[in-house]
Each structure stands twice: as structure tokens, then as C-alpha cells.
Design a protein around this motif. Structure first.
Motif: not given
Length: 95
Positions: A10-14, A89-92
């Protein structure tokens, strides 16, 4: 023994949502709060609320696929029970 992955990672953006007290505007008794979103596309001002209401901004981030995974609170050192800022702090998930 070599390690290997059996599938895609899984790749995430922060990103970060900052909700910071801005003081008061006028003679009201409530603190004003500024919402600023720091994401992959840069910094966006999401507006000012007349009282603490971060749920509206968290829902806005959630509609764009962001998940909050950590929350940090900052209190004024001279007044330990007065909230100064809240940072999420967020991620998607990407692709």
C-alpha cells in the motif's frame, strides 16, 4: 533466507490539518479558530470558525479520502487548561 512480498504494498500520501486559535474578532466571548490544510498540493486555508468546531474540517478531509491517524494538542504554557492548537496527521491510499 530472502524476504519477499506476496502482493502489492500500500502506498500512502500524507497531510496535516492544523486547527489553531486566532484570538477573538469583535466583542464575542468565543475564540476564533483557523483551519489550514497542508497536503501534497501545498497549503490551503480552509477558513475561520467563530468557535472550536474541527469536526466540519475533518469531515471535509474525509470526503477527499483522508484518514486521521494521530492527533496532537498544544496548550498555552502559561494557562495549561487553555487549548492553543490541535494538529491532525492524515493519510490516504494512493492508487
Amino acid at each position: 533466507m530472502a524476504l519477499r512480498h506476496n502482493g502489492r504494498m500500500t502506498r500512502w500520501q500524507y497531510a496535516r490539518l492544523e486547527y489553531r486559535s486566532a484570538g477573538t474578532l469583535g466583542a464575542d466571548r468565543f475564540m476564533d479558530w483557523d483551519a489550514v490544510f497542508h497536503g501534497p498540493d501545498g497549503v490551503e486555508r480552509w477558513g475561520t470558525d467563530e468557535r472550536f468546531d474541527d469536526l466540519r474540517h475533518l469531515n471535509r478531509a474525509g470526503e477527499s479520502g483522508w484518514q486521521a491517524y494521530d492527533r496532537g494538542a498544544v496548550f498555552l504554557h502559561t494557562e495549561p487548561y487553555r487549548l492553543h492548537a490541535v494538529t491532525y496527521s492524515m493519510r490516504r491510499r494512493v492508487g
